[in-house]
Motif scaffolding. Structure first.
Motif, PDB file in Angstrom:
ATOM      1  N   ALA A  83       0.874  -1.171   0.000  1.00  0.00           N
ATOM      2  CA  ALA A  83       0.000   0.000   0.000  1.00  0.00           C
ATOM      3  C   ALA A  83       0.914   1.225   0.000  1.00  0.00           C
ATOM      4  O   ALA A  83       1.928   1.243   0.700  1.00  0.00           O
ATOM      5  CB  ALA A  83      -0.897   0.008   1.231  1.00  0.00           C
ATOM      6  N   LEU A  85       1.734   4.851   1.094  1.00  0.00           N
ATOM      7  CA  LEU A  85       1.360   5.595   2.291  1.00  0.00           C
ATOM      8  C   LEU A  85       1.988   6.978   2.335  1.00  0.00           C
ATOM      9  O   LEU A  85       3.132   7.164   1.924  1.00  0.00           O
ATOM     10  CB  LEU A  85       1.818   4.830   3.533  1.00  0.00           C
ATOM     11  CG  LEU A  85       1.414   3.365   3.625  1.00  0.00           C
ATOM     12  CD1 LEU A  85       2.124   2.702   4.793  1.00  0.00           C
ATOM     13  CD2 LEU A  85      -0.089   3.228   3.733  1.00  0.00           C
ATOM     14  N   TYR A  99      -3.516   6.559   3.674  1.00  0.00           N
ATOM     15  CA  TYR A  99      -3.370   5.657   2.536  1.00  0.00           C
ATOM     16  C   TYR A  99      -3.586   6.423   1.239  1.00  0.00           C
ATOM     17  O   TYR A  99      -4.654   6.986   1.012  1.00  0.00           O
ATOM     18  CB  TYR A  99      -4.369   4.504   2.628  1.00  0.00           C
ATOM     19  CG  TYR A  99      -3.940   3.454   3.610  1.00  0.00           C
ATOM     20  CD1 TYR A  99      -3.367   2.270   3.166  1.00  0.00           C
ATOM     21  CD2 TYR A  99      -4.086   3.639   4.980  1.00  0.00           C
ATOM     22  CE1 TYR A  99      -2.948   1.307   4.068  1.00  0.00           C
ATOM     23  CE2 TYR A  99      -3.680   2.684   5.884  1.00  0.00           C
ATOM     24  CZ  TYR A  99      -3.113   1.521   5.415  1.00  0.00           C
ATOM     25  OH  TYR A  99      -2.697   0.562   6.313  1.00  0.00           O
ATOM     26  N   GLY A 102      -4.385   2.036  -1.702  1.00  0.00           N
ATOM     27  CA  GLY A 102      -4.567   0.955  -0.739  1.00  0.00           C
ATOM     28  C   GLY A 102      -3.891  -0.346  -1.107  1.00  0.00           C
ATOM     29  O   GLY A 102      -3.534  -1.117  -0.228  1.00  0.00           O
TER      30      GLY A 102
END
Length: 136
Positions: A83, A85, A99, A102
């Protein structure tokens, strides 16, 4: 004559598709927009198995910053999926995570727009994230 036009149409269609595939950007294009009255600093982009976190320079009020995150270039060899970030520390040193994307794997591409709307007195930011991911 119809046959030549049909062949020409198929060839042109193939060339357009090939050009789109070759010219498609690798990785993820990320745009951050600071809509607050404060300079935003200390942000970084990361994901599991990245070689080095991507530090984002300070963003002045009303300014934008763009970057490209290409997992093919930035990942360790054991990268499989992750993911994407956005992380930062507030004034008390607590790490916050947002996020951006995702889930992605090798070969995924896309774009994301992050709008920073406000900053609390503790340094926590409020963001809106819009993302569009493709497996091609």
């Amino acid at each position: 004559m119809k046959r030549k036009l049909g062949i020409l149409f198929v060839l042109l269609t193939g060339l357009v598709c090939l050009a789109g595939f070759i010219l498609a950007p690798d990785g993820f294009d990320i745009k951050l927009t600071n809509q607050t009255k404060h300079k935003i600093s200390g942000l970084y982009v990361t994901y599991e198995h990245i070689r080095t976190d991507i530090q984002i320079p300070p963003i002045a009020p009303g300014e934008e910053y763009s970057l490209n995150v290409d997992p093919a270039q930035l990942s360790k060899e054991d990268f499989d999926e992750a993911a994407l970030l956005l992380k930062y520390k507030d004034h008390q040193g607590k790490i916050h995570t947002e996020y951006i994307i995702g889930y992605f794997e090798k070969g995924y591409s896309g774009e994301a727009s992050i709008t920073i709307n406000s900053v609390s007195k503790t340094g926590k930011i409020e963001v809106d994230i819009q993302e569009d991911t493709s497996v091609y």
